[in-house]
Write a protein that holds these residues in place. Structure first.
Motif, PDB file in Angstrom:
ATOM      1  N   GLU A 103       0.838  -1.306   0.040  1.00  0.00           N
ATOM      2  CA  GLU A 103       0.079   0.016   0.084  1.00  0.00           C
ATOM      3  C   GLU A 103       0.948   1.186   0.021  1.00  0.00           C
ATOM      4  OE1 GLU A 103      -3.231   0.188   2.784  1.00  0.00           O
ATOM      5  OE2 GLU A 103      -3.191  -1.878   3.046  1.00  0.00           O
ATOM      6  N   ARG A 104       0.181   2.438  -0.408  1.00  0.00           N
ATOM      7  CA  ARG A 104       1.058   3.722  -0.106  1.00  0.00           C
ATOM      8  C   ARG A 104      -0.099   4.410   0.908  1.00  0.00           C
ATOM      9  NH1 ARG A 104       1.636   4.271  -6.631  1.00  0.00           N
ATOM     10  NH2 ARG A 104       3.371   2.786  -6.768  1.00  0.00           N
ATOM     11  N   VAL A 105       0.462   5.264   1.834  1.00  0.00           N
ATOM     12  CA  VAL A 105      -0.354   5.785   2.819  1.00  0.00           C
ATOM     13  C   VAL A 105       0.306   7.257   2.757  1.00  0.00           C
ATOM     14  CG1 VAL A 105      -0.436   6.097   5.049  1.00  0.00           C
ATOM     15  CG2 VAL A 105       0.079   3.696   4.129  1.00  0.00           C
ATOM     16  N   VAL A 106      -0.776   8.322   2.633  1.00  0.00           N
ATOM     17  CA  VAL A 106      -0.766   9.592   2.660  1.00  0.00           C
ATOM     18  C   VAL A 106      -1.114   9.870   3.996  1.00  0.00           C
ATOM     19  CG1 VAL A 106      -1.311  11.649   1.534  1.00  0.00           C
ATOM     20  CG2 VAL A 106      -1.016   9.757   0.212  1.00  0.00           C
ATOM     21  N   VAL A 107      -0.132  10.742   4.845  1.00  0.00           N
ATOM     22  CA  VAL A 107      -0.394  11.333   5.947  1.00  0.00           C
ATOM     23  C   VAL A 107      -0.975  12.690   5.892  1.00  0.00           C
ATOM     24  CG1 VAL A 107       0.427  11.770   8.093  1.00  0.00           C
ATOM     25  CG2 VAL A 107       1.260   9.921   6.943  1.00  0.00           C
ATOM     26  N   THR A 108      -2.222  13.091   6.531  1.00  0.00           N
ATOM     27  CA  THR A 108      -2.672  14.309   6.190  1.00  0.00           C
ATOM     28  C   THR A 108      -2.554  15.102   7.361  1.00  0.00           C
ATOM     29  OG1 THR A 108      -4.940  13.362   6.607  1.00  0.00           O
ATOM     30  CG2 THR A 108      -4.083  13.546   4.503  1.00  0.00           C
ATOM     31  N   ARG A 109      -2.948  16.434   7.398  1.00  0.00           N
ATOM     32  CA  ARG A 109      -3.090  17.291   8.426  1.00  0.00           C
ATOM     33  C   ARG A 109      -4.340  18.253   7.891  1.00  0.00           C
ATOM     34  NH1 ARG A 109       1.787  20.115  10.454  1.00  0.00           N
ATOM     35  NH2 ARG A 109       1.956  18.558  11.799  1.00  0.00           N
ATOM     36  N   HIS A 110      -5.406  18.255   8.818  1.00  0.00           N
ATOM     37  CA  HIS A 110      -6.698  19.083   8.297  1.00  0.00           C
ATOM     38  C   HIS A 110      -7.074  18.850   6.749  1.00  0.00           C
ATOM     39  CE1 HIS A 110      -5.850  21.307  11.818  1.00  0.00           C
ATOM     40  NE2 HIS A 110      -4.692  21.666  11.468  1.00  0.00           N
ATOM     41  N   GLY A 111      -6.921  17.529   6.502  1.00  0.00           N
ATOM     42  CA  GLY A 111      -7.301  17.063   5.143  1.00  0.00           C
ATOM     43  C   GLY A 111      -6.384  17.340   3.965  1.00  0.00           C
ATOM     44  N   LYS A 112      -5.272  17.854   4.291  1.00  0.00           N
ATOM     45  CA  LYS A 112      -4.514  18.395   3.193  1.00  0.00           C
ATOM     46  C   LYS A 112      -3.147  17.095   3.255  1.00  0.00           C
ATOM     47  CE  LYS A 112      -5.693  23.008   3.212  1.00  0.00           C
ATOM     48  NZ  LYS A 112      -5.209  24.322   3.524  1.00  0.00           N
ATOM     49  N   PRO A 113      -2.792  16.833   2.394  1.00  0.00           N
ATOM     50  CA  PRO A 113      -1.449  15.944   2.208  1.00  0.00           C
ATOM     51  C   PRO A 113      -0.295  16.333   2.774  1.00  0.00           C
ATOM     52  CG  PRO A 113      -2.697  15.685   0.214  1.00  0.00           C
ATOM     53  CD  PRO A 113      -3.328  17.045   0.912  1.00  0.00           C
ATOM     54  N   LEU A 114       0.582  15.732   3.811  1.00  0.00           N
ATOM     55  CA  LEU A 114       1.579  16.125   4.289  1.00  0.00           C
ATOM     56  C   LEU A 114       2.789  15.426   3.767  1.00  0.00           C
ATOM     57  CD1 LEU A 114       0.953  16.430   8.119  1.00  0.00           C
ATOM     58  CD2 LEU A 114       1.113  18.356   6.315  1.00  0.00           C
TER      59      LEU A 114
END
Length: 96
Positions: free
Chosen positions: A26-37
């Protein structure tokens, strides 16, 4: 498609996320306030990304460095340093 997760949850589940990336592909996208970090990708995916950049005649670092250089002169909004617990700031080279 990547699996998205808020940074607060990712912090608590880092070991599990690493296993999902390494063993589950898998590829995981970590977000803050719904925006990709940031994105967690396997070492094999990273090698493929780097080789794509090299085959296009550039290294992956070049666009990142130029992007960071463009925003390097910007100042933080009032209170942002305290909000995020930032204790230091880069001031660039001293001119003598």
């Amino acid at each position: 498609m990547a699996y998205e997760i808020p940074v607060t949850q990712a912090r608590a589940e880092l070991a599990e996320l690493i296993n999902r990336v390494v063993y589950g592909g898998e590829r995981v996208v970590v977000t803050r306030h719904g925006k990709p970090l940031v994105a967690l990708v396997s070492a094999a995916d990273l090698e493929r990304l780097e080789s794509l950049g090299e085959s296009a005649g550039e290294t992956v670092e070049e666009p990142v460095i130029s992007s960071v250089s463009r925003i390097g002169g910007l100042t933080s909004a009032p209170g942002e340093r305290q909000r995020f617990g930032i204790a230091a700031e880069h001031r660039g080279p001293e001119v003598r």
